[in-house]
Scaffold this active site. Structure first.
Site, short mmCIF file in Angstrom:
data_model
loop_
_atom_site.label_atom_id
_atom_site.label_comp_id
_atom_site.label_asym_id
_atom_site.label_seq_id
_atom_site.Cartn_x
_atom_site.Cartn_y
_atom_site.Cartn_z
CE LYS A 130 -4.19 -2.00 1.46
NZ LYS A 130 -5.28 -2.01 2.30
CE LYS A 211 -6.07 -8.59 -0.60
NZ LYS A 211 -7.30 -8.25 -0.05
CE LYS A 214 -13.16 -4.14 2.13
NZ LYS A 214 -11.81 -3.87 3.01
N1 AQP Z 1 -9.51 -11.56 -2.36
C1 AQP Z 1 -9.78 -12.12 -1.24
N2 AQP Z 1 -10.08 -13.28 -1.01
C2 AQP Z 1 -10.27 -13.80 0.16
N3 AQP Z 1 -10.62 -13.32 1.08
C3 AQP Z 1 -10.31 -11.93 0.93
N4 AQP Z 1 -10.22 -10.99 2.20
C4 AQP Z 1 -10.08 -9.55 1.56
N5 AQP Z 1 -9.51 -9.79 0.17
C5 AQP Z 1 -9.89 -11.21 -0.13
C6 AQP Z 1 -10.96 -10.93 3.33
O1 AQP Z 1 -11.74 -10.08 3.59
C7 AQP Z 1 -11.62 -9.50 4.87
C8 AQP Z 1 -11.46 -7.97 4.68
O2 AQP Z 1 -10.43 -7.03 5.47
P1 AQP Z 1 -10.11 -5.87 5.42
O3 AQP Z 1 -11.61 -5.04 4.96
O4 AQP Z 1 -9.62 -5.41 6.57
O5 AQP Z 1 -9.22 -5.62 4.15
P2 AQP Z 1 -8.42 -6.41 3.24
O6 AQP Z 1 -7.92 -7.63 3.73
O7 AQP Z 1 -7.11 -5.60 2.93
O8 AQP Z 1 -9.26 -6.57 2.16
P3 AQP Z 1 -9.52 -5.81 0.71
O9 AQP Z 1 -10.74 -6.37 0.15
O10 AQP Z 1 -8.18 -6.16 -0.15
O11 AQP Z 1 -9.52 -4.24 1.02
P4 AQP Z 1 -8.50 -3.21 0.62
O12 AQP Z 1 -8.15 -2.91 -0.85
O13 AQP Z 1 -9.03 -1.80 1.24
O14 AQP Z 1 -7.25 -3.45 1.37
C9 AQP Z 1 -10.34 -10.01 5.69
O15 AQP Z 1 -10.70 -11.23 6.39
C10 AQP Z 1 -9.62 -10.47 4.30
O16 AQP Z 1 -8.44 -11.70 4.51
#
Ligand code: AQP
Length: 347
Positions: A130, A211, A214
């Site tokens: 990030k 992966k 969001k």
């Molecule tokens: N691609 C994925 N496959 C399986 N699990 C996933 N998670 C996120 N992406 C995937 C799981 O969803 C939860 C969300 O956690 P978070 O909101 O703290 O952020 P994150 O893990 O960083 O999720 P994102 O969607 O990738 O958000 P951004 O882009 O904002 O960083 C967690 O349990 C994560 O493992």
């Protein structure tokens, strides 16, 4: 939605034989299928076997301040909570709350920040990813895994159900707890990450080497399957998913994009990847995509309908979240008192 009386009663119960569980999501952008298959779905599936708290980690959403629109963040935080309920989390059986409604998270985080070596934070792959390419990075982007450790440790969580990408952070939380316990005596329960047997790492549809996330979804149409996307958008995203130059499915030559589609379908249908793959041998990629679309629509349509109904009654949603925050606080204050006594402050 009914009164979350059991959640409040659970909060007062001193111990339980069920594992204590804590997890959460950032209200940064719209949730996607990876969030559902990797985390939310298992929260819901195990809600009778655990003593669980789920938060919307809105303080974490401040780590990239350039992306924060205050009114939007306020709205999104409630929308993510509504989505938890729409996916099947029952506020009677779980404590659901917004992280910022429980100020003990930030206070505990400060104490933990003082015992966490900086090197541990610089090693986090999410920080590296990030921070990359940014002119300036806020300190919160580096230290947010410590806030995440506070989120977990404040509730004596035994288990943290997450997708694969978050395992490193849960391991860091464990290391932070071990170090604190060694310095100040046994204070924290040591948590472990629990990842689902399928759907733990859903990849982007436009680029199956990264992966599904969001933040990428917000920048790139066609990257993610949004849980609240319109059916027409879902169709476009799934039918345009990257595959390879072949025309029909051959398991031995399947590219990452094709394997991702098989894995998504298998996870949605509760089958092994190999069983689903067998059904598509020799069939065209169009067939595979249509099956993925059907399975996605079947999963997300009822979620979207429940979500819309919940968002139509904001006062009720706020009432449930206020009760969740009360229940969470009653646990967090007692752990924080233990932490402060251990380090010799607040008395
Ligand atoms: N691609 C994925 N496959 C399986 N699990 C996933 N998670 C996120 N992406 C995937 C799981 O969803 C939860 C969300 O956690 P978070 O909101 O703290 O952020 P994150 O893990 O960083 O999720 P994102 O969607 O990738 O958000 P951004 O882009 O904002 O960083 C967690 O349990 C994560 O493992």
């Amino acid at each position: 939605m009914t009164e979350p009386s059991t959640a409040a009663a659970n909060a007062a119960a001193p111990t339980s034989t069920r594992p204590r569980v804590l997890s959460g999501m950032q209200p940064t952008d719209a949730l996607h299928l990876g969030n559902y298959l990797g985390a939310l779905r298992q929260w819901v599936a195990r809600q009778d076997q655990q003593d669980a708290l789920f938060c919307v980690v809105d303080l974490h959403a401040l780590t990239v301040p350039e992306a924060v629109d205050p009114a939007d963040l306020r709205h999104r935080s409630r929308a993510v909570a509504a989505l938890y309920f729409a996916c099947g989390l029952d506020p009677e059986r779980n404590v659901v709350f917004l992280q910022s409604h429980v100020p003990e998270h930030a206070e505990c985080s400060w104490i933990l920040m003082c015992t966490t070596p900086l090197g541990w934070l610089y090693r986090m792959t999410q920080f590296k990813a990030k921070a990359e390419g940014r002119d300036s990075v806020g300190a919160g982007l580096l230290t947010y895994p410590v806030l995440q450790a506070a989120d977990i440790l404040l509730y004596d969580a035994d288990e943290v159900p997450v997708g694969e990408d978050q395992v490193q952070h849960v391991e860091l939380t464990r290391d932070i707890a071990i170090r604190f316990n060694r310095l100040f005596g046994d204070t924290f329960v040591l948590p472990k990450a629990v990842i689902p047997t399928s759907g733990a790492r859903v990849m982007g549809l436009d680029d199956p080497t990264v992966k599904m996330s969001k933040s990428l979804a917000a920048e790139r149409p066609g990257h993610a399957i949004g849980l609240l996307d319109d059916p027409k958008v879902l169709k476009k995203t799934i039918m345009s998913a990257v595959t390879d130059s072949g025309r029909e499915f051959r398991p031995e030559h399947a590219s990452p994009g094709v394997r991702n589609l098989i894995a998504i379908l298998a996870s949605l249908q509760g089958e092994e990847d190999t069983v689903v793959a067998e059904r598509f041998v020799g069939r065209g990629y169009g067939d595979l995509k249509k099956s993925v679309l059907e399975a996605v629509l079947e999963a997300v349509t009822p979620i979207r309908e429940r979500f819309e109904a919940l968002m139509g009654d904001p006062a009720e949603l706020d009432r449930i979240l206020a009760q969740g925050a009360d229940a969470a606080r009653s646990r967090a204050t007692s752990t924080l008192a233990r932490v402060k006594a251990a380090v010799g402050v607040g008395t």
